[in-house]
Motif scaffolding. Structure first.
Motif, PDB file in Angstrom:
ATOM      1  N   GLY A   1      21.802 -33.074  -5.053  1.00 43.16           N
ATOM      2  CA  GLY A   1      21.652 -34.404  -4.476  1.00 43.16           C
ATOM      3  C   GLY A   1      20.767 -35.279  -5.332  1.00 43.16           C
ATOM      4  N   ALA A   2      20.403 -36.444  -4.783  1.00 43.76           N
ATOM      5  CA  ALA A   2      19.623 -37.415  -5.557  1.00 43.76           C
ATOM      6  C   ALA A   2      18.143 -37.045  -5.576  1.00 43.76           C
ATOM      7  N   SER A   3      17.548 -36.857  -4.425  1.00 44.86           N
ATOM      8  CA  SER A   3      16.133 -36.478  -4.313  1.00 44.86           C
ATOM      9  C   SER A   3      16.053 -35.111  -3.666  1.00 44.86           C
ATOM     10  N   TRP A   4      15.254 -34.257  -4.208  1.00 44.02           N
ATOM     11  CA  TRP A   4      15.175 -32.896  -3.689  1.00 44.02           C
ATOM     12  C   TRP A   4      13.889 -32.233  -4.149  1.00 44.02           C
ATOM     13  N   SER A   5      13.604 -31.109  -3.554  1.00 44.51           N
ATOM     14  CA  SER A   5      12.476 -30.248  -3.932  1.00 44.51           C
ATOM     15  C   SER A   5      12.984 -28.816  -3.961  1.00 44.51           C
ATOM     16  N   LEU A   6      12.834 -28.147  -5.093  1.00 48.66           N
ATOM     17  CA  LEU A   6      13.360 -26.796  -5.290  1.00 48.66           C
ATOM     18  C   LEU A   6      12.188 -25.842  -5.513  1.00 48.66           C
ATOM     19  N   MET A   7      12.126 -24.807  -4.680  1.00 49.42           N
ATOM     20  CA  MET A   7      11.017 -23.856  -4.772  1.00 49.42           C
ATOM     21  C   MET A   7      11.552 -22.471  -5.137  1.00 49.42           C
ATOM     22  N   LEU A   8      11.057 -21.931  -6.252  1.00 48.30           N
ATOM     23  CA  LEU A   8      11.348 -20.563  -6.678  1.00 48.30           C
ATOM     24  C   LEU A   8      10.122 -19.708  -6.393  1.00 48.30           C
ATOM     25  N   TYR A   9      10.297 -18.455  -5.984  1.00 49.10           N
ATOM     26  CA  TYR A   9       9.170 -17.630  -5.560  1.00 49.10           C
ATOM     27  C   TYR A   9       9.495 -16.161  -5.803  1.00 49.10           C
ATOM     28  N   THR A  10       8.486 -15.341  -5.793  1.00 43.64           N
ATOM     29  CA  THR A  10       8.673 -13.890  -5.886  1.00 43.64           C
ATOM     30  C   THR A  10       8.514 -13.274  -4.496  1.00 43.64           C
ATOM     31  N   ASP A  11       8.938 -12.015  -4.357  1.00 40.22           N
ATOM     32  CA  ASP A  11       8.975 -11.401  -3.022  1.00 40.22           C
ATOM     33  C   ASP A  11       7.595 -11.145  -2.447  1.00 40.22           C
ATOM     34  N   GLY A  12       6.530 -11.259  -3.262  1.00 41.13           N
ATOM     35  CA  GLY A  12       5.191 -11.111  -2.706  1.00 41.13           C
ATOM     36  C   GLY A  12       4.889 -12.142  -1.638  1.00 41.13           C
ATOM     37  N   LEU A  13       5.573 -13.299  -1.704  1.00 43.19           N
ATOM     38  CA  LEU A  13       5.343 -14.354  -0.725  1.00 43.19           C
ATOM     39  C   LEU A  13       5.969 -14.032   0.620  1.00 43.19           C
ATOM     40  N   ILE A  14       7.029 -13.261   0.628  1.00 40.59           N
ATOM     41  CA  ILE A  14       7.762 -13.028   1.879  1.00 40.59           C
ATOM     42  C   ILE A  14       7.557 -11.627   2.439  1.00 40.59           C
ATOM     43  N   GLU A  15       6.832 -10.779   1.702  1.00 40.05           N
ATOM     44  CA  GLU A  15       6.637  -9.409   2.168  1.00 40.05           C
ATOM     45  C   GLU A  15       5.292  -9.187   2.843  1.00 40.05           C
ATOM     46  N   GLY A  16       4.505 -10.258   3.014  1.00 35.64           N
ATOM     47  CA  GLY A  16       3.256 -10.128   3.736  1.00 35.64           C
ATOM     48  C   GLY A  16       3.493  -9.866   5.212  1.00 35.64           C
ATOM     49  N   ARG A  17       2.574  -9.164   5.846  1.00 35.77           N
ATOM     50  CA  ARG A  17       2.719  -8.831   7.262  1.00 35.77           C
ATOM     51  C   ARG A  17       2.405 -10.033   8.154  1.00 35.77           C
ATOM     52  N   ILE A  18       2.904  -9.952   9.369  1.00 40.42           N
ATOM     53  CA  ILE A  18       2.609 -10.962  10.390  1.00 40.42           C
ATOM     54  C   ILE A  18       1.821 -10.272  11.495  1.00 40.42           C
ATOM     55  N   GLY A  19       0.572 -10.610  11.688  1.00 35.67           N
ATOM     56  CA  GLY A  19      -0.230 -10.007  12.736  1.00 35.67           C
ATOM     57  C   GLY A  19      -0.588  -8.569  12.427  1.00 35.67           C
ATOM     58  N   GLN A  20      -0.748  -7.761  13.492  1.00 35.10           N
ATOM     59  CA  GLN A  20      -1.222  -6.395  13.369  1.00 35.10           C
ATOM     60  C   GLN A  20      -0.107  -5.375  13.152  1.00 35.10           C
ATOM     61  N   GLY A  21       1.142  -5.752  13.403  1.00 37.77           N
ATOM     62  CA  GLY A  21       2.241  -4.800  13.291  1.00 37.77           C
ATOM     63  C   GLY A  21       2.762  -4.695  11.871  1.00 37.77           C
ATOM     64  N   ASN A  22       3.953  -4.092  11.760  1.00 37.19           N
ATOM     65  CA  ASN A  22       4.596  -3.923  10.469  1.00 37.19           C
ATOM     66  C   ASN A  22       5.625  -4.993  10.164  1.00 37.19           C
ATOM     67  N   GLN A  23       5.752  -5.989  11.044  1.00 38.84           N
ATOM     68  CA  GLN A  23       6.730  -7.038  10.823  1.00 38.84           C
ATOM     69  C   GLN A  23       6.338  -7.884   9.612  1.00 38.84           C
TER      70      GLN A  23
END
Length: 486
Positions: free
Chosen positions: A409-431
């Motif tokens: 498109g004309a205006s956009w924002s593209l973000m590239l990342y490694t899996d370290g950003l998405i593999e962090g836990r949420i709260g006290q569990g293993n999720q």
């Protein structure tokens, strides 16, 4: 498995500078002090950790330097020395069971120098060895020697040699040992100069007694230990500073001159006190106006993964400027990985994007890597297609990586990342946060008006907070923005 410690080689008495001399009356400095026994074996040798003869030397020995009576006594002396509880492992550390060992280097035919018996801090006698010259000193300089007492009046090898050259030679010969310089009362200036050259302290010959010498030896040993510890600390700090500069220099500098795109990146290695991990990224603009971006992740952690990541990044930049793209580029990178990795189990994931000169279209290649996230005005953040992705580099010898065409498109924002950003836990569990959680997180922060480096910093901090502390994996995030005024 423990490694056996070899026993020390016995040193001949002649090598040790110990002529078998008849005792003479003690000088006033040693009067009233008990003398130590000699320690010789049946072959005329002395153990390196035994007590050496402290009696003044004379030239009253026979041609062989021994007598039958003296030979018999040596057997008993050696037996006593072997059972006096001294450690014979050659350790240079003076502990409660080893005591201190002093090596005296002096050439005194008149026998005017008498080294008194002195205790160490634990009350044990300080063992003394004597060498007449530097050659003998080198033979007697074992790891269990703690301090060296050097007579500055020792004859010089050359007449025109610096009067402290002998001291410099000893300091080069024994860089880990404490050194005391011995001089006369009328030559205290030379003693002070010896300290400036590198000795721990200097002593005056006519003031030498057990109390002064024992204290000087203990002081010199402790000062040397402190100097060595300080030097190691300084060297460690210098190495740490050099590593920081090196790692900072290995981080990429984007080459986007002439491009209207805005660039931002954030990098947090999983290793403590490190600047660089196994994640890597880069962005360049080729002469035709195409902007190429890449982000990747080498499996594993530590300096080896970081080094391989740097190699792949540099190879990617060189191949991109050489005109390679898509499958051809990734196939060549896989060859680089196969030649540079330490074992066949090492692999790397990779995401490459090439943005057309007009900024409206892009080619996307995924090698086992998470798909980038795109957002634009009036459209919520979403992931780019990832159905046709290929395997990670280094897994399959003849793999292929299809290049997918996407509309930006004309205006956009593209973000590239490694899996370290998405593999962090949420709260006290293993999720885990996962890609869906990351998309929602970015949507919320963009709705708050965040963008560029501010957006990346906020995203990294929120992921860390959700994890309950620092992430254990490396994290790299790259953001490219194109804004067109309507």
């Amino acid at each position: 498995m423990p490694v056996p410690v070899p026993r020390q080689r016995a040193i001949p008495a002649v090598e040790g500078g110990q002529a078998h001399a008849a005792p003479t009356p003690a000088t006033p400095l040693s009067a009233g002090l008990p003398r130590q026994k000699t320690a010789h074996d049946t072959t005329g040798t002395t153990d390196r950790t035994d007590h050496f003869d402290r009696t003044d030397r004379t030239d009253t020995t026979d041609s062989a330097g021994t007598s039958d009576e003296h030979h018999d006594n040596r057997l008993d002396d050696r037996h006593d020395a072997r059972h006096d509880g001294q450690d014979d492992t050659g350790s240079g550390t003076a502990g409660p069971s080893t005591g201190l060992t002093l090596l005296v280097i002096e050439d005194d035919p008149a026998g005017s120098l008498s080294v008194p018996e002195m205790p160490d801090a634990a009350g044990k006698p300080v063992r003394v060895r004597t060498a007449r010259n530097l050659t003998e000193a080198e033979r007697l300089l074992t790891d269990d020697v703690n301090c060296i007492l050097l007579d500055l009046a020792l004859p010089r090898a050359k007449a025109d040699e610096d009067e402290l050259e002998t001291l410099r030679h000893v300091l080069r010969l024994a860089p880990r040992h404490a050194v005391l310089a011995l001089t006369t009362s009328g030559d205290a200036e030379r003693g002070a100069e010896a300290v400036r050259v590198g000795a721990q302290d200097y002593l005056l010959r006519d003031e030498l007694d057990a109390r002064l010498l024992g204290r000087a030896v203990r002081y010199a040993v402790e000062r040397k230990r402190a100097d060595v510890a300080q030097r190691k600390l300084t060297e460690s700090r210098i190495r740490a500073q050099e590593n920081v500069r090196l790692e900072r220099g290995l981080l990429p500098t984007p080459l986007l001159d002439g491009s209207p795109l805005r660039f931002a990146a954030s990098y947090r290695p999983g290793r403590s006190r490190a600047l660089l991990g196994g994640d890597f990224y880069d962005t360049v603009r080729t002469p035709d106006g195409t902007v190429h971006a890449m982000i990747g992740d080498v499996c594993g952690h530590g300096p080896d993964a970081a080094a391989l990541g740097v190699q792949l990044r540099i190879a990617w930049r060189a191949l991109t400027f050489a005109g390679l793209c898509g499958d051809e580029l990734l196939s060549t990178l896989q060859q680089v990985l196969e030649h540079e990795r330490s074992d066949d189990e090492i692999f790397a994931t990779l995401c490459t994007v090439d943005i057309s000169p007009d900024g409206r279209r892009a080619g996307l290649c995924l090698a086992g890597h998470p798909s980038p996230l795109i957002s634009s005005p009036g459209r919520a953040a979403t992931l780019l297609p990832y159905e046709n992705s290929g395997p990670a580099l280094g897994l399959l010898p003849r793999a292929r990586w299809p290049r997918m065409q996407v509309e930006l498109g004309a205006s956009w924002s593209l973000m590239l990342y490694t899996d370290g950003l998405i593999e962090g836990r949420i709260g006290q569990g293993n999720q885990r946060l996962g890609q869906e959680g990351m998309v929602e997180l970015i949507r919320r922060q963009r709705d708050q008006g965040l963008g560029g480096e501010e957006l990346l910093e906020a995203a990294m901090n929120e992921v860390r907070d959700l994890n309950g502390g620092d992430l254990t994996d490396d994290v790299a995030v790259l953001l490219l923005d194109r804004h067109v005024d309507r």
